[in-house]
Scaffold this motif. Structure first.
Motif, PDB file in Angstrom:
ATOM      1  N   LYS A 264     -73.424 -21.214 -58.592  1.00 48.55           N
ATOM      2  CA  LYS A 264     -72.506 -22.103 -59.292  1.00 48.55           C
ATOM      3  C   LYS A 264     -71.460 -20.898 -60.108  1.00 48.55           C
ATOM      4  O   LYS A 264     -70.353 -21.088 -60.068  1.00 48.55           O
ATOM      5  CB  LYS A 264     -73.137 -23.056 -60.256  1.00 48.55           C
ATOM      6  CG  LYS A 264     -71.980 -23.448 -61.454  1.00 48.55           C
ATOM      7  CD  LYS A 264     -72.736 -24.355 -62.299  1.00 48.55           C
ATOM      8  CE  LYS A 264     -71.848 -25.150 -63.238  1.00 48.55           C
ATOM      9  NZ  LYS A 264     -72.603 -26.023 -64.238  1.00 48.55           N
ATOM     10  N   PHE A 265     -72.153 -19.935 -60.649  1.00 43.39           N
ATOM     11  CA  PHE A 265     -71.587 -18.937 -61.228  1.00 43.39           C
ATOM     12  C   PHE A 265     -70.665 -17.948 -60.138  1.00 43.39           C
ATOM     13  O   PHE A 265     -69.315 -17.761 -60.347  1.00 43.39           O
ATOM     14  CB  PHE A 265     -72.898 -17.360 -61.741  1.00 43.39           C
ATOM     15  CG  PHE A 265     -72.150 -16.359 -62.281  1.00 43.39           C
ATOM     16  CD1 PHE A 265     -71.420 -16.151 -63.595  1.00 43.39           C
ATOM     17  CD2 PHE A 265     -72.218 -15.212 -61.447  1.00 43.39           C
ATOM     18  CE1 PHE A 265     -70.957 -14.909 -63.911  1.00 43.39           C
ATOM     19  CE2 PHE A 265     -71.610 -14.114 -61.906  1.00 43.39           C
ATOM     20  CZ  PHE A 265     -70.952 -13.876 -63.000  1.00 43.39           C
ATOM     21  N   MET A 266     -71.100 -17.753 -59.053  1.00 45.33           N
ATOM     22  CA  MET A 266     -70.378 -17.006 -58.209  1.00 45.33           C
ATOM     23  C   MET A 266     -69.054 -17.950 -57.716  1.00 45.33           C
ATOM     24  O   MET A 266     -68.109 -17.732 -57.464  1.00 45.33           O
ATOM     25  CB  MET A 266     -71.055 -16.693 -56.976  1.00 45.33           C
ATOM     26  CG  MET A 266     -71.675 -15.248 -57.153  1.00 45.33           C
ATOM     27  SD  MET A 266     -70.649 -13.864 -57.582  1.00 45.33           S
ATOM     28  CE  MET A 266     -69.583 -13.890 -56.249  1.00 45.33           C
ATOM     29  N   GLY A 267     -69.427 -19.402 -57.476  1.00 44.44           N
ATOM     30  CA  GLY A 267     -68.250 -20.152 -57.146  1.00 44.44           C
ATOM     31  C   GLY A 267     -67.220 -20.164 -57.895  1.00 44.44           C
ATOM     32  O   GLY A 267     -65.929 -20.226 -57.621  1.00 44.44           O
ATOM     33  N   HIS A 268     -67.348 -20.033 -59.428  1.00 46.31           N
ATOM     34  CA  HIS A 268     -66.362 -19.973 -60.419  1.00 46.31           C
ATOM     35  C   HIS A 268     -65.596 -18.687 -60.337  1.00 46.31           C
ATOM     36  O   HIS A 268     -64.542 -18.560 -60.255  1.00 46.31           O
ATOM     37  CB  HIS A 268     -66.864 -20.146 -61.803  1.00 46.31           C
ATOM     38  CG  HIS A 268     -67.213 -21.770 -62.150  1.00 46.31           C
ATOM     39  ND1 HIS A 268     -66.518 -22.721 -61.632  1.00 46.31           N
ATOM     40  CD2 HIS A 268     -68.354 -22.008 -62.389  1.00 46.31           C
ATOM     41  CE1 HIS A 268     -67.229 -23.853 -62.049  1.00 46.31           C
ATOM     42  NE2 HIS A 268     -68.424 -23.435 -62.718  1.00 46.31           N
TER      43      HIS A 268
ATOM     44  N   GLU B 274     -68.285 -25.362 -50.946  1.00 47.91           N
ATOM     45  CA  GLU B 274     -67.757 -26.750 -50.029  1.00 47.91           C
ATOM     46  C   GLU B 274     -68.377 -27.987 -50.757  1.00 47.91           C
ATOM     47  O   GLU B 274     -67.626 -28.975 -50.668  1.00 47.91           O
ATOM     48  CB  GLU B 274     -68.649 -26.382 -48.801  1.00 47.91           C
ATOM     49  CG  GLU B 274     -68.157 -25.336 -47.868  1.00 47.91           C
ATOM     50  CD  GLU B 274     -68.794 -25.001 -46.490  1.00 47.91           C
ATOM     51  OE1 GLU B 274     -69.617 -26.013 -46.250  1.00 47.91           O
ATOM     52  OE2 GLU B 274     -68.305 -24.185 -45.728  1.00 47.91           O
ATOM     53  N   ALA B 275     -69.463 -27.757 -51.283  1.00 51.33           N
ATOM     54  CA  ALA B 275     -69.896 -29.048 -52.081  1.00 51.33           C
ATOM     55  C   ALA B 275     -69.166 -29.443 -53.170  1.00 51.33           C
ATOM     56  O   ALA B 275     -69.184 -30.748 -53.723  1.00 51.33           O
ATOM     57  CB  ALA B 275     -71.684 -28.878 -52.374  1.00 51.33           C
ATOM     58  N   ASN B 276     -68.475 -28.565 -53.978  1.00 59.47           N
ATOM     59  CA  ASN B 276     -67.796 -28.526 -55.149  1.00 59.47           C
ATOM     60  C   ASN B 276     -66.483 -28.349 -54.985  1.00 59.47           C
ATOM     61  O   ASN B 276     -65.586 -28.180 -56.094  1.00 59.47           O
ATOM     62  CB  ASN B 276     -68.319 -27.936 -56.476  1.00 59.47           C
ATOM     63  CG  ASN B 276     -69.670 -28.327 -56.759  1.00 59.47           C
ATOM     64  OD1 ASN B 276     -70.173 -29.140 -57.495  1.00 59.47           O
ATOM     65  ND2 ASN B 276     -70.814 -27.638 -56.015  1.00 59.47           N
ATOM     66  N   ALA B 277     -65.922 -28.685 -53.813  1.00 62.03           N
ATOM     67  CA  ALA B 277     -64.273 -28.059 -53.639  1.00 62.03           C
ATOM     68  C   ALA B 277     -63.616 -29.159 -54.220  1.00 62.03           C
ATOM     69  O   ALA B 277     -63.828 -30.361 -54.239  1.00 62.03           O
ATOM     70  CB  ALA B 277     -64.022 -28.085 -52.048  1.00 62.03           C
ATOM     71  N   PRO B 278     -62.399 -28.771 -54.925  1.00 54.99           N
ATOM     72  CA  PRO B 278     -61.660 -29.779 -55.654  1.00 54.99           C
ATOM     73  C   PRO B 278     -60.958 -30.825 -54.583  1.00 54.99           C
ATOM     74  O   PRO B 278     -60.844 -31.979 -55.006  1.00 54.99           O
ATOM     75  CB  PRO B 278     -60.436 -28.830 -56.180  1.00 54.99           C
ATOM     76  CG  PRO B 278     -60.956 -27.668 -56.387  1.00 54.99           C
ATOM     77  CD  PRO B 278     -62.157 -27.428 -55.272  1.00 54.99           C
TER      78      PRO B 278
ATOM     79  N   THR C 206     -63.992 -26.667 -45.962  1.00 51.89           N
ATOM     80  CA  THR C 206     -64.202 -25.302 -45.403  1.00 51.89           C
ATOM     81  C   THR C 206     -62.829 -24.485 -45.624  1.00 51.89           C
ATOM     82  O   THR C 206     -62.608 -23.337 -46.009  1.00 51.89           O
ATOM     83  CB  THR C 206     -64.789 -24.865 -44.005  1.00 51.89           C
ATOM     84  OG1 THR C 206     -65.852 -25.617 -44.062  1.00 51.89           O
ATOM     85  CG2 THR C 206     -64.964 -23.598 -43.641  1.00 51.89           C
ATOM     86  N   ALA C 207     -61.925 -25.072 -45.058  1.00 50.47           N
ATOM     87  CA  ALA C 207     -60.156 -24.311 -45.115  1.00 50.47           C
ATOM     88  C   ALA C 207     -60.072 -24.205 -46.554  1.00 50.47           C
ATOM     89  O   ALA C 207     -59.266 -23.060 -47.096  1.00 50.47           O
ATOM     90  CB  ALA C 207     -59.556 -25.358 -44.300  1.00 50.47           C
ATOM     91  N   ALA C 208     -60.328 -25.146 -47.515  1.00 54.16           N
ATOM     92  CA  ALA C 208     -60.193 -24.783 -48.937  1.00 54.16           C
ATOM     93  C   ALA C 208     -60.942 -23.758 -49.553  1.00 54.16           C
ATOM     94  O   ALA C 208     -60.375 -22.924 -50.317  1.00 54.16           O
ATOM     95  CB  ALA C 208     -60.487 -26.246 -49.711  1.00 54.16           C
ATOM     96  N   ARG C 209     -62.000 -23.527 -49.227  1.00 51.85           N
ATOM     97  CA  ARG C 209     -62.797 -22.349 -49.703  1.00 51.85           C
ATOM     98  C   ARG C 209     -62.204 -21.156 -49.085  1.00 51.85           C
ATOM     99  O   ARG C 209     -62.164 -20.128 -49.798  1.00 51.85           O
ATOM    100  CB  ARG C 209     -64.365 -22.597 -48.994  1.00 51.85           C
ATOM    101  CG  ARG C 209     -65.250 -21.289 -49.358  1.00 51.85           C
ATOM    102  CD  ARG C 209     -66.591 -21.518 -49.002  1.00 51.85           C
ATOM    103  NE  ARG C 209     -66.753 -21.654 -47.473  1.00 51.85           N
ATOM    104  CZ  ARG C 209     -67.042 -20.763 -46.776  1.00 51.85           C
ATOM    105  NH1 ARG C 209     -66.793 -19.633 -46.794  1.00 51.85           N
ATOM    106  NH2 ARG C 209     -67.175 -21.184 -45.548  1.00 51.85           N
ATOM    107  N   ARG C 210     -61.642 -20.971 -47.816  1.00 54.57           N
ATOM    108  CA  ARG C 210     -61.399 -19.737 -47.307  1.00 54.57           C
ATOM    109  C   ARG C 210     -60.224 -19.426 -47.910  1.00 54.57           C
ATOM    110  O   ARG C 210     -59.436 -18.381 -47.660  1.00 54.57           O
ATOM    111  CB  ARG C 210     -61.244 -19.981 -45.892  1.00 54.57           C
ATOM    112  CG  ARG C 210     -62.562 -20.101 -45.290  1.00 54.57           C
ATOM    113  CD  ARG C 210     -62.691 -20.029 -43.579  1.00 54.57           C
ATOM    114  NE  ARG C 210     -63.874 -19.979 -43.278  1.00 54.57           N
ATOM    115  CZ  ARG C 210     -64.400 -20.176 -41.793  1.00 54.57           C
ATOM    116  NH1 ARG C 210     -63.341 -20.788 -41.080  1.00 54.57           N
ATOM    117  NH2 ARG C 210     -65.410 -19.939 -41.220  1.00 54.57           N
TER     118      ARG C 210
ATOM    119  N   GLN D 273     -75.169 -19.115 -50.436  1.00 57.45           N
ATOM    120  CA  GLN D 273     -75.484 -20.203 -51.413  1.00 57.45           C
ATOM    121  C   GLN D 273     -74.121 -20.361 -52.138  1.00 57.45           C
ATOM    122  O   GLN D 273     -73.885 -21.736 -52.285  1.00 57.45           O
ATOM    123  CB  GLN D 273     -76.572 -19.697 -52.274  1.00 57.45           C
ATOM    124  CG  GLN D 273     -77.853 -19.592 -51.687  1.00 57.45           C
ATOM    125  CD  GLN D 273     -78.590 -20.758 -50.952  1.00 57.45           C
ATOM    126  OE1 GLN D 273     -78.199 -21.848 -51.464  1.00 57.45           O
ATOM    127  NE2 GLN D 273     -78.631 -20.768 -49.545  1.00 57.45           N
ATOM    128  N   SER D 274     -73.286 -19.336 -52.310  1.00 52.01           N
ATOM    129  CA  SER D 274     -72.164 -19.598 -52.988  1.00 52.01           C
ATOM    130  C   SER D 274     -71.141 -20.408 -52.147  1.00 52.01           C
ATOM    131  O   SER D 274     -70.325 -21.186 -52.831  1.00 52.01           O
ATOM    132  CB  SER D 274     -71.414 -18.322 -53.360  1.00 52.01           C
ATOM    133  OG  SER D 274     -72.563 -17.536 -54.248  1.00 52.01           O
TER     134      SER D 274
END
Length: 650
Positions: free
Chosen positions: A222-226, A273-277, A291-295, A267-268
């Motif tokens: 979660k930390f790395m996701g932010h 992916e699980a918390n993408a806007p 996945t495209a949103a994450r990239r 994990q990040s």
């Protein structure tokens, strides 16, 4: 994701640390000031060595107690800083870590802090240096990363940014979501560390109990996701203060650290992916959209080959140069001898769906069924797991830095995918089958055995399975093992427990699959029995394999009739058992007669017994009634005490 590690994480000299980091595959390193000060290597040679090793020098640290001071002390601090900037030029480094003041801070004024940090930034700019300001969790006036960031924004100088350290943030339970609003140009550096959740002062916690990501309890994904969402694209570097790591083999610790970052990266990516806007709008099934949103973020997060958790144990392997004692115990337990392998010095013993390989190899010849290590006395050598795709699962483990285990195979023999666990146990990935059979068993020919003919097998053995395996871990590799089995085999760690024994508290960590078809128990090996061995070294501590049957009382009577030597349980235990549970007298008498142990909770009952130890291995037979999910933890002190007494008898 660019990876890094601080030299303070590792044992050895600066040169040894840099070499280990390169071997482990890090992109860059942080130079901890003490490592340089105590090194005979010149800054110029450190710079050249890093270039030769393919390492970038990402951060010089730490510069302490700069802000919130009187003018005369500030003058001294600026002089000290200028000396470090000149040193960094010799090293070819451009970023320095400046910690919030914990010792000499005497003036609580954000205006003053901003003014002093501004003067530092101006000086740093003259030398082409960037200052990464970090809020220490125990800072006197600045201990919140958002507070530190507000000061950076107030200064508004291109040479001043912030350093975000997961420990300083998560140890104080600060919310990490505000990081997303930070300008990525003002995030100069990111450090990550995990830790067990402890109730103690944060300074001591930080200085002694940090661990690599995946070895503690922080929400690092979660930390790395932010961090990723904020647009940061610089190094993600390990900064671990840990007494054990500073005493352990430098190369092995570096590899463990690299494995933790590979795991964290995956994990990040999953967290994003699980918390993408876009998830709510796109729908839960729109994986490609997510996945495209994450990239689209500047930091690209790599993922590993995806594998499901194991479906169960395929086999366990015990090896010894002299297998007579082991064969006797297996026969007395009710195992059937299924012959020797046609090309290798191994035997196959089965009871129901439980398969045990007895490895007769006495040298590291590579001619064993599932491994190459050798020892004179019986010891657990390998474990086989049923997985959907052994090749993909093996590829994942090797990307996680697991060393491959070679095995010679001849025509028409199953090729096992194998790698070594941190404690030297060899892990093999097998193609599972719905009916629980294993194709490789056809490689064993029928052969007579002392127990193979004219013996009635207990009906309870028809449905027997491997219930769990208990492996003892050397103290310096316990956390490494937890991360290894989590990342490489997708086992989930359960809350750890501590069990009393005559040699002190024994830490026990259970690793399981969701359906409990695999239960792996990691115990901290007693100090008096450890040899600090690495892969390929002999084990000197006791471990065991547990088999589950439907009717333990019948199984125990049959074993007794075959002459099995049970671990003898003291009468005091049964008096206590009666006091705790109020068992029926006849049932209690049966338990005592057969040396059976008993436990009960709200979900069911648990019966079990232990054999005497052969070499460093013993066996346990268990019966689970109802939905009992434990391991008889209240009985563990009794086992430890009896085994200790046997070990130390004249």
């Amino acid at each position: 994701m660019r990876t890094g590690i601080a030299t303070v994480c590792l044992s050895g000299t600066l040169k040894e640390k840099m070499q280990a980091c390169a071997i482990a595959g890090f992109d860059g390193i942080e130079i901890f000031e003490q490592d340089l000060v105590t090194s005979p290597v010149t800054p110029e040679d450190v710079r050249k060595m890093a270039a030769d090793l393919g390492l970038t020098l990402d951060l010089y640290q730490p510069f302490r107690d700069f802000d919130s001071v009187s003018e005369d002390l500030l003058t001294a601090n600026l002089r000290r800083a200028e000396a470090k900037f000149k040193l960094m030029a010799r090293l070819g480094m451009d970023t320095i870590l400046v910690c919030s003041n914990v010792a000499t801070a005497s003036i609580d004024s954000d205006d003053l802090r901003a003014e002093q940090l501004g003067r530092l930034a101006a000086l740093a700019g003259d030398y082409g240096v960037k200052v990464a300001y970090e809020a220490l969790a125990w800072g006197k006036y600045v201990n919140d990363y958002e507070h530190a960031h507000r000061l950076v924004e107030a200064v508004d100088h291109p040479s001043l940014g912030t350093c975000l350290d997961s420990f300083h943030i998560l140890s104080r339970n600060w919310d990490t979501a505000p990081i997303e609003a930070f300008s990525p140009e003002k995030i100069f550096f990111v450090q990550v560390a995990d830790a067990p959740k402890l109730s103690m002062d944060v300074l001591s916690w930080s200085r002694h109990y940090r661990v690599f990501p995946g070895e503690g309890q922080f929400e690092l994904a979660k930390f790395m996701g932010h961090i990723v969402r904020a647009g940061y694209s610089g190094p993600v570097s390990l900064e671990i203060f840990n007494d054990v790591f500073r005493q352990s083999d430098v190369e092995r610790t570096a590899v463990d650290g690299m494995r933790s970052l590979i795991w964290l990266e995956e994990q990040s990516a999953k967290w994003l992916e699980a918390n993408a806007p876009a998830l709510a709008a796109a729908g839960a099934g729109a994986v490609g959209t997510v996945t495209a949103a994450r990239r689209r973020y500047p930091m690209e997060l790599a993922t590993l080959p995806q594998v499901a958790e194991p479906a169960g144990y395929n086999f366990a392997e015990v090896k010894a140069a002299d297998t007579k004692g082991l064969e006797t115990v297996l026969g007395q337990l009710g195992f059937e001898f299924n012959g020797r392998h046609r090309t290798k010095d191994v035997q196959l013993w089965t009871m129901g769906h439980a398969r045990l390989i007895v490895n007769e190899g006495s040298s590291a010849s590579g001619d064993n069924l599932a491994g190459t290590t050798a020892d004179a006395s019986p010891a657990i050598a390998g474990l086989g797991f049923d997985v959907d795709s052994p090749v993909i699962a093996s590829a994942r483990a090797q990307q996680l830095k697991a060393p491959a285990v070679p095995r010679k195979s001849q025509a028409n023999e199953e090729v096992f995918q194998g790698f070594a666990a941190p404690d030297s146990t060899e892990i093999f990935l097998c193609q599972g089958s719905p009916d629980g059979t294993a194709a490789w068993t056809s490689e064993f020919g029928e052969a007579a055995s002392e127990f193979g003919e004219g013996r009635e097998v207990s009906p309870a053995g028809g449905t027997a399975v491997i219930d769990h395996v208990n492996l003892a871990q050397p103290w310096q590799h316990f956390d490494e093992a937890v991360l290894f089995y989590t990342s490489a085999l997708a086992l989930a760690p359960q809350p750890f427990a501590e069990v009393p024994s005559p040699t002190g508290l024994v830490r026990s960590q259970v690793m399981v699959t969701g359906d409990r078809s695999v239960r792996l128990v990691l115990n901290l090996a007693p100090l008096t029995q450890q040899d600090g061995s690495g892969a390929g070294q002999r084990k000197t501590y006791q471990e065991h394999i547990a088999f589950a049957v439907d009717d333990l009382v019948t199984t125990a009577r049959d074993c007794k009739a075959r002459g099995l030597e049970f671990l003898e349980i003291p009468a005091n235990y049964y008096e206590d058992l009666d006091a705790r549970f109020g068992l029926a007298p006849d049932f209690l008498a049966t338990l005592q007669e057969l040396n059976l142990l008993y436990d009960r909770d709200a979900d069911g009952e648990f019966l079990h017994f232990y054999t005497a130890t052969v070499g460093s291995v013993f066996f346990e037979m268990v019966e689970r009634r109802g939905n009992y999910d434990g391991y008889g933890a209240p009985n563990a002190p009794v086992r430890h005490a009896v085994q200790y007494d046997l070990l130390h008898r004249p």
